[in-house]
Design an enzyme around this catalytic site. Sequence first.
Site, short mmCIF file in Angstrom:
data_model
loop_
_atom_site.label_atom_id
_atom_site.label_comp_id
_atom_site.label_asym_id
_atom_site.label_seq_id
_atom_site.Cartn_x
_atom_site.Cartn_y
_atom_site.Cartn_z
N CYS A 100 41.26 35.82 41.14
CA CYS A 100 42.48 35.91 40.33
C CYS A 100 42.26 35.44 38.90
CB CYS A 100 43.63 35.16 41.00
SG CYS A 100 43.35 33.38 41.23
N HIS A 159 46.77 30.27 42.42
CA HIS A 159 46.77 31.71 42.18
C HIS A 159 47.40 32.01 40.84
CE1 HIS A 159 46.35 35.89 43.18
NE2 HIS A 159 47.64 36.13 43.05
N GLU A 171 47.19 41.86 39.90
CA GLU A 171 46.53 40.67 40.43
C GLU A 171 45.28 41.02 41.21
OE1 GLU A 171 48.70 38.63 43.54
OE2 GLU A 171 49.52 40.51 44.31
#
Length: 284
Positions: A100, A159, A171
């Site tokens: 990420c 994240h 993402e």
Amino acid sequence: MLHRTGHSRTLLVGTLLALLAVLLCTPATPATAEGACRVLAPGASAAAERAVGAACEQVGKGVWYTWGGGHGPQPGATYGQVDPTDPASEHDPERLGFDCSGLVRHAYAQATGSDPLDGVASAQYYTHRAAGRFTAAQGLAPLLPGDLLVWGTSRHLHHIALYLGAGKMVEAKQSGTKLMVSDVRLTAGYHGAVRVDTGPVSGHVFRTWGSGVWTKSEPASAAARVYALPGPTTVRVECQKHAEQVTSDGHTNDAWSYLPDYKAWMTNIYVQGPAWLESVPTCP
């Protein structure tokens, strides 16, 4: 006449069956198609829009999520690693891709021609280049494309993703999946967002030293912990004050600096420079 009507009906049924076959056999356009990944709202800076474009380019290429991917010496896709806690990561070392924060790093490197967001999700959220921060309670209303969304707690943000607008984000989600466009998840540990300022850095900027250095809610060693700096970090200092005297790593100092990006304090022991930082004002 009856014969013609029957023939027409036969032709009509055949045509409908053919159309149905086409519809059933034509694959649906996936949510992660390149055309679905783009700036979906106005108002973002040119750099933020370029960052979105760079991330979406990787989506269009079908690039994989790889644990640890994108954290090489230079921004860009790298082979991943096996995450001991995730069996789905077994093929990550065979795949070029991003995790990420690696995707966020790559996107803003492409947008700026530099490497302003090198680091993991926590370091990116707490960047000294923040132009603004938004809490989870504010929802999506104040956000613009290119803003960085984070999940976790102030101590551990696990994240990060880029906002596209219209409730969508791009993402690198997890091992076993490719980069994707998703609906923003506001109910699964969403912490907030940060807007990145890619221009000249303002304020008093210093470099810290040491690893695992905790910032505190107040200028006192017993105060609540906010976030541990994982290693040497560039920070903005708003002001400093004399408070509790601390001895650590062979140094003693009673000066503490307020770090606005963390909304927290840290002892000046771990700020590179003199014990009392030059040009930094005293906190009221």
